[in-house]
Design an enzyme around this catalytic site. Sequence first.
Site, PDB file in Angstrom:
ATOM      1  N   GLU A  94       0.560  -1.062  -0.290  1.00  0.00           N
ATOM      2  CA  GLU A  94       0.082   0.025  -0.158  1.00  0.00           C
ATOM      3  C   GLU A  94       0.910   1.145   0.000  1.00  0.00           C
ATOM      4  OE1 GLU A  94      -4.140  -1.248   1.782  1.00  0.00           O
ATOM      5  OE2 GLU A  94      -2.619  -1.038   3.619  1.00  0.00           O
ATOM      6  N   CYS A 107       3.507   8.639   1.422  1.00  0.00           N
ATOM      7  CA  CYS A 107       4.019   7.652   2.483  1.00  0.00           C
ATOM      8  C   CYS A 107       4.210   6.077   1.447  1.00  0.00           C
ATOM      9  CB  CYS A 107       2.714   7.443   3.387  1.00  0.00           C
ATOM     10  SG  CYS A 107       3.433   6.400   4.592  1.00  0.00           S
ATOM     11  N   CYS A 118       6.523  -5.146  15.619  1.00  0.00           N
ATOM     12  CA  CYS A 118       6.327  -4.115  16.772  1.00  0.00           C
ATOM     13  C   CYS A 118       4.686  -4.179  16.981  1.00  0.00           C
ATOM     14  CB  CYS A 118       6.387  -2.493  16.258  1.00  0.00           C
ATOM     15  SG  CYS A 118       8.033  -2.389  15.780  1.00  0.00           S
ATOM     16  N   CYS A 121       1.736  -2.128  15.870  1.00  0.00           N
ATOM     17  CA  CYS A 121       1.499  -2.082  14.280  1.00  0.00           C
ATOM     18  C   CYS A 121       0.734  -3.258  13.351  1.00  0.00           C
ATOM     19  CB  CYS A 121       3.066  -1.591  13.639  1.00  0.00           C
ATOM     20  SG  CYS A 121       3.377  -1.556  11.885  1.00  0.00           S
ATOM     21  N   GLY A 169       7.047  -1.954   6.150  1.00  0.00           N
ATOM     22  CA  GLY A 169       8.477  -2.236   5.966  1.00  0.00           C
ATOM     23  C   GLY A 169       9.311  -1.513   6.833  1.00  0.00           C
ATOM     24  N   GLU A 170      10.461  -1.970   6.954  1.00  0.00           N
ATOM     25  CA  GLU A 170      11.423  -1.190   7.698  1.00  0.00           C
ATOM     26  C   GLU A 170      12.602  -0.928   6.557  1.00  0.00           C
ATOM     27  OE1 GLU A 170      12.740   0.117  10.634  1.00  0.00           O
ATOM     28  OE2 GLU A 170      14.192   0.827   9.334  1.00  0.00           O
ATOM     29  N   SER A 201      11.897   6.921   8.115  1.00  0.00           N
ATOM     30  CA  SER A 201      11.697   6.684   9.397  1.00  0.00           C
ATOM     31  C   SER A 201      12.180   5.193   9.618  1.00  0.00           C
ATOM     32  CB  SER A 201      10.238   6.622   9.463  1.00  0.00           C
ATOM     33  OG  SER A 201       9.831   5.999  10.865  1.00  0.00           O
ATOM     34  N   HIS A 225       8.835   5.597  20.686  1.00  0.00           N
ATOM     35  CA  HIS A 225       7.575   4.985  21.256  1.00  0.00           C
ATOM     36  C   HIS A 225       7.804   4.761  22.784  1.00  0.00           C
ATOM     37  CE1 HIS A 225       6.236   4.943  17.266  1.00  0.00           C
ATOM     38  NE2 HIS A 225       6.878   4.089  16.936  1.00  0.00           N
ATOM     39  N   ASN A 300      -3.491   4.442  16.198  1.00  0.00           N
ATOM     40  CA  ASN A 300      -4.683   4.038  15.026  1.00  0.00           C
ATOM     41  C   ASN A 300      -5.097   2.651  15.290  1.00  0.00           C
ATOM     42  OD1 ASN A 300      -4.894   6.555  13.868  1.00  0.00           O
ATOM     43  ND2 ASN A 300      -2.613   6.304  13.043  1.00  0.00           N
TER      44      ASN A 300
HETATM   45  N1  SAH Z   1       8.917   0.806   9.852  1.00  0.00           N
HETATM   46  C1  SAH Z   1       9.561   2.151   9.876  1.00  0.00           C
HETATM   47  C2  SAH Z   1       8.516   2.846   8.866  1.00  0.00           C
HETATM   48  C3  SAH Z   1       7.105   2.504   9.093  1.00  0.00           C
HETATM   49  S1  SAH Z   1       5.969   2.880  10.206  1.00  0.00           S
HETATM   50  C4  SAH Z   1       9.144   2.365  11.431  1.00  0.00           C
HETATM   51  O1  SAH Z   1       8.977   1.604  12.168  1.00  0.00           O
HETATM   52  O2  SAH Z   1       9.926   3.695  11.687  1.00  0.00           O
HETATM   53  C5  SAH Z   1       5.517   4.532  10.242  1.00  0.00           C
HETATM   54  C6  SAH Z   1       5.368   4.962  11.720  1.00  0.00           C
HETATM   55  O3  SAH Z   1       3.854   4.627  12.286  1.00  0.00           O
HETATM   56  C7  SAH Z   1       6.261   4.488  12.657  1.00  0.00           C
HETATM   57  O4  SAH Z   1       6.653   5.380  13.640  1.00  0.00           O
HETATM   58  C8  SAH Z   1       5.450   3.435  13.431  1.00  0.00           C
HETATM   59  O5  SAH Z   1       5.838   3.008  14.802  1.00  0.00           O
HETATM   60  C9  SAH Z   1       4.104   3.886  13.622  1.00  0.00           C
HETATM   61  N2  SAH Z   1       2.870   3.165  13.681  1.00  0.00           N
HETATM   62  C10 SAH Z   1       2.727   1.817  13.548  1.00  0.00           C
HETATM   63  N3  SAH Z   1       1.682   1.377  13.926  1.00  0.00           N
HETATM   64  C11 SAH Z   1       0.769   2.459  14.443  1.00  0.00           C
HETATM   65  C12 SAH Z   1      -0.435   2.718  14.692  1.00  0.00           C
HETATM   66  N4  SAH Z   1      -1.070   1.715  14.791  1.00  0.00           N
HETATM   67  N5  SAH Z   1      -0.749   3.731  15.216  1.00  0.00           N
HETATM   68  C13 SAH Z   1       0.034   4.971  14.944  1.00  0.00           C
HETATM   69  N6  SAH Z   1       1.388   4.752  14.524  1.00  0.00           N
HETATM   70  C14 SAH Z   1       1.803   3.569  14.300  1.00  0.00           C
HETATM   71 FE1  SF4 Z   2       7.687  -1.841  13.441  1.00  0.00          FE
HETATM   72 FE2  SF4 Z   2       7.881  -0.129  11.614  1.00  0.00          FE
HETATM   73 FE3  SF4 Z   2       7.727  -3.005  10.943  1.00  0.00          FE
HETATM   74 FE4  SF4 Z   2       5.665  -1.602  11.737  1.00  0.00          FE
HETATM   75  S1  SF4 Z   2       6.417  -1.282   9.721  1.00  0.00           S
HETATM   76  S2  SF4 Z   2       6.388  -3.555  12.501  1.00  0.00           S
HETATM   77  S3  SF4 Z   2       6.468  -0.042  13.020  1.00  0.00           S
HETATM   78  S4  SF4 Z   2       9.427  -1.751  11.879  1.00  0.00           S
END
Ligand code: SAH
Ligand code: SF4
Length: 367
Positions: A94, A107, A118, A121, A169-170, A201, A225, A300
């Site tokens: 997406e 994004c 995480c 997420c 993704g990371e 990020s 976080h 969210n």
């Molecule tokens: N993987 C990378 C980039 C993608 S996530 C990272 O973790 O930084 C983008 C942002 O959204 C990150 O800060 C992540 O921690 C946050 N995020 C993930 N799940 C979320 C949720 N359910 N509500 C709000 N922010 C969230």
């Molecule tokens: Fe964690 Fe970012 Fe991967 Fe979601 S996308 S699991 S916040 S590292």
Amino acid sequence: MATGKTSIIGLTRDELTEKLKALGLPAFRAKQIWHWIYTKGATDFSQMTTIAKDQHALLTEHFTLARPKIDKALTSFDSTRKWLLEFEDGNKVETVFIPEEDRGALCVSSQVGCTLSCTFCHTGTMPLVRNLTAGDIINQVLIARDGLSEWNKKREDCLFTNIVMMGMGEPLYNYEQVARALTIIMDGEGIAISKRRITLSTSGVVPMIERCGKELGVNLAISLHAVRDELRDELVPLNKKYPLKELLQACRDYPGATNARRITFEYVMLKGVNDTDADARELVRLLDGIHAKVNLIPWNPWPGAKYETSSRNRQHAFAQIVNDAGYSSPIRATRGEDIMAACGQLKSDSERKKGEKVWLGDRPTSS
Ligand code: SAH
Ligand code: SF4
């Protein structure tokens, strides 16, 4: 590719020049083709009117400019757009466009799924299916430009001004492809989005942070976080490998971070988990000596998650403490919630088939 043709999307300008040279075409053709693809949005060689017709056939025989398939295109009541893209191998990611009054950020996803799990997420509930290629990453930008009808427009008339690597993704676990894609996206003769308008990020892949700053010079955002290792180990399990102290040191050392270009610390507000006044004060203490700003993200929801969002009052009380210590700490507005396009809500139904090897691009297979 299944067609046996090379996709030009994802090649650097030098690589394209070399490949054309091998076909007997001069270097200036590469420049023209680059221009057609990245400033005019050409999806077919036949659209390239400055290139002799007899060369169209030769180019079509060897190369493709095909975009991924758009499986779904959704628009939120607040004008946020989301595209679910399907690649040739059937995998899906997406991409989300978040318009603001005079600017807008795309994004972009870097992987199908994520290795990092995480707990708050939605993407983290997917296994990593595969890394995206540079072409897959750039194609997200091209699809957004198509969807927004922003080819051939004056820059000041375009709403798509910024890129955030904050999709699925990371990005620092797919560094080579992300770096290649961003280098192509930053190229002044093409899409030309500058490093100042790109934010990457990361959940904290410490060994890659310095390289990202030195080689790409983009803005950095850290998914913090939590302010204590014990809690961060739980929320962002990567913390067990790279704990807070190491992460914050990498931020102190980040090349290019200045008062004018601060590192963003993302902090998702989870009710009763990480949102006390004491947490806010500890956050301020940790950020000492870092050119930092804080982005507070109301959590969210997604189906099956075990968290709740902190109350508005709690969010504001937390923000006040951080703000009083001299750090900008806006509470990020939730966008695109009705189409599941908000932060951390992205997920596709791509699945890793049993026994299938994960393609990790240039990184050794380790997950
Ligand atoms: N993987 C990378 C980039 C993608 S996530 C990272 O973790 O930084 C983008 C942002 O959204 C990150 O800060 C992540 O921690 C946050 N995020 C993930 N799940 C979320 C949720 N359910 N509500 C709000 N922010 C969230
Ligand atoms: Fe964690 Fe970012 Fe991967 Fe979601 S996308 S699991 S916040 S590292």
